[in-house]
Write a protein that holds these residues in place. Structure first.
Motif, short mmCIF file in Angstrom:
data_model
loop_
_atom_site.label_atom_id
_atom_site.label_comp_id
_atom_site.label_asym_id
_atom_site.label_seq_id
_atom_site.Cartn_x
_atom_site.Cartn_y
_atom_site.Cartn_z
N LYS A 579 37.44 38.05 43.06
CA LYS A 579 37.74 39.01 41.98
C LYS A 579 36.77 38.81 40.80
N PHE A 580 36.56 37.56 40.43
CA PHE A 580 35.69 37.28 39.28
C PHE A 580 34.22 37.60 39.60
N GLU A 581 33.85 37.43 40.86
CA GLU A 581 32.45 37.59 41.27
C GLU A 581 32.02 39.06 41.26
N GLN A 582 32.96 39.94 41.64
CA GLN A 582 32.56 41.35 41.84
C GLN A 582 32.74 42.18 40.59
N LEU A 583 31.69 42.87 40.25
CA LEU A 583 31.71 43.62 38.99
C LEU A 583 32.76 44.72 38.96
N ASP A 584 33.09 45.26 40.14
CA ASP A 584 34.10 46.32 40.10
C ASP A 584 35.52 45.74 40.11
N GLN A 585 35.64 44.42 40.19
CA GLN A 585 36.99 43.84 40.22
C GLN A 585 37.28 42.90 39.06
N VAL A 586 36.25 42.32 38.51
CA VAL A 586 36.49 41.35 37.43
C VAL A 586 37.19 42.06 36.26
N PRO A 587 38.27 41.46 35.72
CA PRO A 587 38.92 42.12 34.58
C PRO A 587 37.92 42.30 33.44
N GLU A 588 37.93 43.49 32.86
CA GLU A 588 36.93 43.79 31.84
C GLU A 588 37.02 42.81 30.66
N ASN A 589 38.24 42.30 30.43
CA ASN A 589 38.37 41.39 29.28
C ASN A 589 37.77 40.00 29.57
N LEU A 590 37.24 39.79 30.79
CA LEU A 590 36.54 38.53 31.09
C LEU A 590 35.11 38.78 31.58
N LEU A 591 34.66 40.02 31.40
CA LEU A 591 33.38 40.44 31.97
C LEU A 591 32.23 39.49 31.61
N LEU A 592 32.07 39.24 30.31
CA LEU A 592 30.89 38.48 29.88
C LEU A 592 31.11 36.97 30.00
N TRP A 593 32.33 36.57 30.36
CA TRP A 593 32.58 35.16 30.69
C TRP A 593 31.87 34.82 32.00
N PHE A 594 31.86 35.82 32.90
CA PHE A 594 31.35 35.55 34.25
C PHE A 594 30.02 36.22 34.58
N HIS A 595 29.62 37.18 33.75
CA HIS A 595 28.42 37.95 34.13
C HIS A 595 27.48 38.14 32.95
N HIS A 596 26.20 38.11 33.25
CA HIS A 596 25.19 38.49 32.26
C HIS A 596 24.76 39.91 32.62
N LEU A 597 24.94 40.84 31.69
CA LEU A 597 24.73 42.25 32.04
C LEU A 597 23.81 42.93 31.04
N PRO A 598 23.09 43.97 31.53
CA PRO A 598 22.19 44.69 30.61
C PRO A 598 22.95 45.45 29.53
#
Ligand code: BDP
Length: 701
Positions: A579-598
């Motif tokens: 869940k945390f790994e996939q961008l379409d599943q990770v809760p938006e409120n933890l997005l930048l905890w787990f992903h570096h995004l443009p």
């Protein structure tokens, strides 16, 4: 003059949720008065006497009339209070077996009369407080059948209090403990403190800071600790101390504190025996070792297991426990800080003695406004794990901002670790039910100090209260807790309770929005941890810098903890990790905890990441504005002093929410080079201005 002082005092908040004001609803009051005229209270002991006095105080105040406590027979009393054994002995009849757990109680009806019973005296005290809560919150009492017991064994407050009276991360004055006057002088505040804790079921208190001072283990201090233990005992509260690992050197005259050295082991054994000689029910030790410069077994090439088990062995004959903290990270470890505690502790699963409880902070970094649950919670089934929450608001606006923390606690406790498949909630790890542990524990870093209202912000009392309620029952929902606290503390009027419950519940998300939205974390300024400092990048330890966490650059923002990044996600059980790994599943409120995004990454609502960031910051500010509006309407239900106090604090909170928004967005704009979204109010000052703000005397450092 007296009138002035007594008004100020009665409105100071000193009475917490235990000011038993007369029931103001006429029909509920007369219903209660009809049902409660007299009490038959059986038994004498220090704890039972306190319970009797509490019930007297509660009933007399809430019902506004003097209740007869002279009954000598349950037949002619409206309420009978007695332990189960006493009840059977006295009534000479076998009662229907009720399976009351240790420390639990039963409130029910027997032949039309109310009975409060328990196995033990402390259960009676808890039962009495809970019965009073029913009346305070104006619940019906005609058909009672409440069987209740704590789900966690050790429900502890951790005071980060220093022997000089200061409190690390304390924002409500000085320490309550007057070491210099102890053991002879017992401040009334100790009693009031114990009573308040007992009313919510807290049964342990660590008196001293985790950054420990060995001096508290010297004989004269143990006498002082014993005096506090004596004061708390009737309320069912045990004392614990923090043990500095190097104490054998500092106060014992040894040349080493190596846990595998016989003389060190003997030193601890003798020390612990001497503590129990004075405090027979001493709870045990809380230890911060090899963390942030504190000494520990690793100084001697030993492990956490070696250190913890050495102390546990000496405590075992006395039924004492070791709470060994897992808050470790090292400047010599180049891996993601979020991974380090897990990497160090999980391989030790199964190696700790049974009276060692590993105490883990709720998230892997550090008491942030929002963190995913700590991965250790799903990964050490053979070890009893205690939750460590922070009640004091180190990273959440100190005692200046109104933030209802039970909402945060609930989110963590309800998180699913999937350790044994779906439903393996963190709450089940903590209460020991998932892995069948013999002992369970929870700790809350206290927000209590010498301020007249105990917690600085009048609403910070709700966090102490809510922590206690969740320690008793980690499955309670935060809305119920908010409502109970509001009703007990201020008013039962529905026009107060409903909007204020909503306000409390929303306050947590508000602070996330204006401080660290979308999974950002650790963005506070250095040392004091108060205002924003996203630009801080030059501290000697990399993981102390906010730039380490948000990693904003010209391309984007966020910490990549996926496989391509630090792979911290792999520390979670598969379904959680996926869940945390996939961008379409990770809760938006933890997005930048787990992903570096443009910066131009598109979120689920079609907005770009950059715009969404600005909109979230703005939302946080607007939420505080809304809180202010709601509070304005509440003056009919709240005494004028508290009302004004909270209004002024909300003004500061609004000002500071804007500060966070402006400082962070201006700083991030340096990287994104994009215009602010339209919905965001323009910053009031320049980035230079925000960077220049310094707070060398902020409290709690
Ligand atoms: C950090 C605090 C520090 C504590 C430490 C801990 O800033 O004062 O000593 O946690 O929990 O968040 O040991």
């Amino acid at each position: 003059m007296l009138g002035f002082y007594s008004t100020a005092f009665s409105q100071s908040g000193y009475g917490l949720w235990l000011d038993y004001e007369k029931v103001n609803d006429a029909s509920i009051l007369s219903d209660y008065q009809n049902q409660i005229r007299s009490v038959y209270f059986l038994g004498e002991s220090e704890t039972l006497n306190l319970a009797r006095e509490e019930l007297k105080l509660g009933l007399n105040s809430l019902l506004g009339s003097s209740i007869d406590f002279s009954s000598t027979n349950s037949n002619n009393a409206s309420i009978t209070v007695a332990t189960f054994d006493q009840l059977e002995r006295k009534t000479q009849r076998k009662l229907k077996k009720i399976d009351i757990a240790k420390d639990g109680y039963y409130i029910g009806h027997d032949s039309g009369k109310i009975v409060i019973t328990a196995k033990e005296d402390i259960g009676i005290l808890y039962g009495v407080f809970n019965f009073i809560r029913l009346l305070q919150t104006q619940q019906p009492i005609d058909n009672l059948a409440i069987l209740d017991a704590p789900k966690i064994d050790l429900r502890i407050l951790n005071h980060w209090d220093n022997l000089d009276g200061t409190i690390e991360r304390g924002y409500a004055g000085k320490s309550l403990w007057k070491w210099q006057k102890l053991p002879k002088y017992i401040d009334q505040r100790y009693i009031d403190y114990a009573r308040a804790n007992a009313s919510i079921g807290i049964n342990g208190t660590v008196l001293t800071n985790v950054n420990a001072n060995a001096w508290v283990l010297t004989p004269s201090y143990i006498d002082k600790v014993a005096a506090l233990a004596d004061a708390f005992r009737p309320y069912g509260i045990k004392v614990y101390l923090t043990a500095r690992f190097s104490a054998p050197i500092e106060i014992g005259g040894l040349s080493t504190a190596d846990p595998l050295e016989a003389k060190v082991q003997q030193w601890w054994k003798t020390k612990i025996d001497s503590i129990y000689a004075k405090i027979p029910d001493f709870g045990g030790f809380l230890v911060k070792a090899n963390s942030e410069g504190q000494p520990g077994p690793q100084n001697y090439g030993r492990t956490h297991v070696d250190g913890a088990n050495m102390m546990a062995e000496a405590l075992e004959p006395h039924n004492g426990v070791v709470l060994w903290r897992a808050f470790v990270y090292s400047e010599h470890d180049a891996t993601d800080r979020a991974k380090q505690a897990y990497s160090e502790f999980v391989p030790m699963d199964g190696k700790f003695k049974e009276n060692v409880i590993v105490q883990v902070k709720n998230g892997a970094i550090d008491f942030q406004p929002r963190e995913p649950f700590h991965p250790i919670f799903g990964a050490m089934p053979k070890t009893a794990l205690a939750m460590e929450f922070q009640i004091t608001q180190e990273y959440l606006g100190f005692s200046t901002h109104l933030v209802f923390l039970p909402k945060l606690y609930e989110e963590v406790l309800q998180a699913d670790t999937y350790q044994q498949g779906k439903g393996s909630l963190v709450a089940k790890v903590i209460d020991g039910s998932l892995d069948n542990h013999k002992i369970s524990a929870i700790s809350g870093v206290s927000n209590i100090g010498s301020d007249l209202n105990w917690t600085g912000h009048p609403f910070a009392q709700a966090n102490w209260y809510g922590y206690g309620r969740l320690a008793w029952d980690p499955y309670l929902d935060s809305e119920t807790i908010a409502e109970q606290w509001l009703r007990s503390t201020y008013s039962n009027d529905k026009d107060f309770v409903k909007p204020m419950t909503d306000l409390l519940i929303e306050s947590r998300e508000a602070v996330v929005n204006y401080m660290t939205p979308l999974g950002l974390h650790h963005m506070m300024d250095t040392d004091h941890h108060y205002g924003p400092g996203p630009w801080v990048s030059e501290l000697p330890r990399p993981e102390w810098n906010p730039t380490y966490y948000h990693k904003a650059d010209s391309k984007g923002i966020g910490f990549d903890r996926t496989k391509q990044g630090s792979d911290a996600i792999a520390q979670y059980a598969d379904p959680v990790a996926k869940k945390f790994e996939q961008l379409d599943q990770v809760p938006e409120n933890l997005l930048l905890w787990f992903h570096h995004l443009p910066w131009d990454y598109t979120l689920s609502d079609g907005k770009t990441l950059w715009n969404s960031l600005g909109i979230h910051y703005q939302k946080g500010v607007d939420q505080v504005r809304e809180m202010k509006k709601v509070w304005e309407q509440m003056s009919p239900y709240v005494d004028p002093i508290s009302h004004k106090e909270v209004s002024m604090l909300l003004d500061i909170q609004l000002h500071e929410a804007i500060w966070w928004k402006d400082a962070c967005m201006l700083y991030f704009q340096k990287h994104s080079k994009l215009p602010f979204p339209k919905a965001m109010e323009k910053p009031k000052h320049s980035l230079k201005h925000y960077k220049s703000l310094k707070h060398p005397y902020a409290p709690g450092i």
